[in-house]
Design an enzyme around this catalytic site. Structure first.
Site, PDB file in Angstrom:
ATOM      1  N   ASP A  34       0.012   7.861  26.112  1.00 20.38           N
ATOM      2  CA  ASP A  34       0.794   8.943  25.501  1.00 20.38           C
ATOM      3  C   ASP A  34       2.269   8.707  25.817  1.00 20.38           C
ATOM      4  O   ASP A  34       2.988   9.610  26.235  1.00 20.38           O
ATOM      5  CB  ASP A  34       0.339  10.297  26.046  1.00 20.38           C
ATOM      6  CG  ASP A  34       0.713  11.447  25.117  1.00 20.38           C
ATOM      7  OD1 ASP A  34       1.031  11.175  23.950  1.00 20.38           O
ATOM      8  OD2 ASP A  34       0.686  12.605  25.560  1.00 20.38           O
ATOM      9  N   LYS A  65       1.831  20.695  39.715  1.00 20.27           N
ATOM     10  CA  LYS A  65       1.192  20.660  38.402  1.00 20.27           C
ATOM     11  C   LYS A  65      -0.244  21.130  38.556  1.00 20.27           C
ATOM     12  O   LYS A  65      -1.021  20.557  39.320  1.00 20.27           O
ATOM     13  CB  LYS A  65       1.229  19.258  37.797  1.00 20.27           C
ATOM     14  CG  LYS A  65       0.627  19.195  36.387  1.00 20.27           C
ATOM     15  CD  LYS A  65       0.849  17.843  35.737  1.00 20.27           C
ATOM     16  CE  LYS A  65       0.333  17.814  34.303  1.00 20.27           C
ATOM     17  NZ  LYS A  65       0.563  16.515  33.638  1.00 20.27           N
TER      18      LYS A  65
END
Length: 454
Positions: free
Chosen positions: A228, A123
């Protein structure tokens, strides 16, 4: 900002020194002067440094700003990518890079392989990708806050994600295994599953809902709130369950197998740059929002509504007190090196550019080149209007996706990855496929003696 790892093999030792010098000079200069690059790299002035600068500029690793007051260069995202990949390569963390499997507003996702051929996920945080587009907002931001460059903020996001992921993994939470972190990149294990948003139905929605709510409550017990927690940041992994039925129940078990497979759905939590402590000023807001997101998704997708209107943040805190849990992962992460100052700077930046996590803009790539869905958060811009499965409030056209996640067609595996090894134009390493020994055709000692290997 496309990552092309093939060019890494053609950089010389002098190129790497100049690229590192530009990175070091970027700490105090938006545009690093050429004399400073020469001084930091400790190379002879003249053709040596300028030749390296020309090579790096052609590869889009550094860039020259037009109409600048002095002769200088700025480190590009490609240059930072190469520096991070080279560090992972030296640490034997990444040997080869495969296809890009996701792209978001603030990160890119790639599948990579270790020297032993084990597939992993890389990532790459790209904070600043949006702010650079908007009328010098990033430069205005830099004037207000020292050290608030896109490189620094991307590094903070990667540090935060790795630190929280490691703390959660060490305490038995269902998260990807953290492998390494360098600069703005995080390497983690590959999750063999699908994002929850791509699943049209599950055998037991109440059980999955209860498990997700339990995860949110357990995080609060350890002093954390995801921030989130929604269908974009929850991966569903299938795990076969052994059948315990007796011989007399053979016919009934066959009927059940025809209706649904005997599998268990394990949720895996991903994406942690927006995670906050339960001591945060807005902790109640973030916790209640996480719970509301899960409730809304289950009502819309699985037509399941819980009888319990909670849990609330107060319920989570009461349960944490009753559990007598002495571990506070938010405190442990701070003690490990990610300080409150770093957290405030990152939070202020994300609020400045209007980003809360990467689930809001990551599109999943299913181009037939990747074996499994991994750290994929999905495309969320526009709310329910962008749902892939598309039905709003139970109305609309039937989805053409399978009725259960185990029936998703397998994506074709990737055959070859790009090796992260140093190449010379007169020599060549053998291209190693995934699973094959990562052995170069020419010994590294010979390459180093030739003067072109790092």
């Amino acid at each position: 900002m496309k990552l092309d790892p093939k060019g890494i093999r053609y950089l010389t030792a002098e190129d790497w020194r100049v690229l590192t010098a530009v990175e070091m000079g970027s700490k105090n200069h938006e545009i690093v002067p050429v004399p400073l690059i020469t001084q930091i790299s400790s190379l002879r002035s003249g053709t040596g440094v300028h030749k390296c600068i020309s090579n790096l500029a052609k590869a889009n690793l550094i860039s020259k700003i037009k109409n600048a007051k002095y002769d200088g260069y700025r480190l590009a995202y490609g240059g930072l990518d190469y520096l991070a990949l080279n560090a992972h390569r030296k640490a034997n963390c990444i040997y080869s890079v495969g296809n890009q499997i996701g792209v978001g507003k603030e990160s890119d996702i790639f599948v990579v392989a270790s020297p032993s051929g084990q597939q992993r996920v890389l990532k790459i945080h790209r904070l600043g990708r949006i702010s650079f587009r908007s009328v010098k907002s990033n430069r205005d931001y830099l004037r207000k806050r020292q050290g608030g460059s896109w490189m620094y903020m991307s590094r903070l996001a990667a540090m935060k994600e790795h630190a929280f992921m490691k703390a959660l993994w060490d305490n038995g939470f269902p998260v990807p295994e953290p492998v390494a972190q360098n600069r703005h990149t995080v390497v983690m294990s590959l999750v063999d599953g699908f994002p929850l948003r791509q699943i049209s139905s599950v055998p037991d929605p109440p059980a999955l809902y209860a498990e997700l709510i339990s995860l949110a409550m357990r995080l609060a017990q350890y002093g954390l709130i995801h921030g989130d927690f929604n269908e974009f940041n929850i991966m569903i992994e299938e795990q076969p369950e052994a059948s315990n039925s007796s011989p007399n129940d053979t016919e009934s078990s066959k009927e059940n197998d025809d209706r649904s497979p005997n599998v268990r759905l394990n949720p895996i939590i991903i994406d942690f740059p927006q995670m906050v402590s339960t001591s945060h000023a807005n902790a109640e807001y973030y916790f209640d929002r996480d719970i509301a997101c899960i409730k809304k998704f289950f009502e819309r997708r699985f037509k399941f509504t819980s009888d319990d209107p909670g849990p609330t943040f107060a319920d989570a805190m009461k349960q944490a007190q009753r559990s007598h849990n002495q571990r506070r992962l938010d405190v442990e992460v701070e003690a490990s090196g990610f300080s409150k100052k770093m957290a405030k700077e990152l939070e202020s930046y994300m609020q400045e550019v209007g980003v809360e996590g990467d689930g809001g803009g990551l599109s999943v790539k299913h181009d037939g080149a990747v074996g499994d869905a991994t750290e994929l958060e999905g495309q969320r811009d526009g709310g329910e209007d962008n749902e892939d499965l598309g039905e709003e409030d139970g109305e609309g056209e039937e989805s053409d996706r399978p009725a259960s996640p185990h029936l998703y067609p397998a994506l074709s595996p990737m055959d070859v990855m790009t090796p992260l090894d140093i190449h010379d134009r007169q020599f060549a390493f053998e291209a190693a496929a995934v699973g094959e020994p990562a052995l170069p055709a020419k010994p590294r000692a010979t390459a180093q003696a030739a003067g072109w290997a790092i």
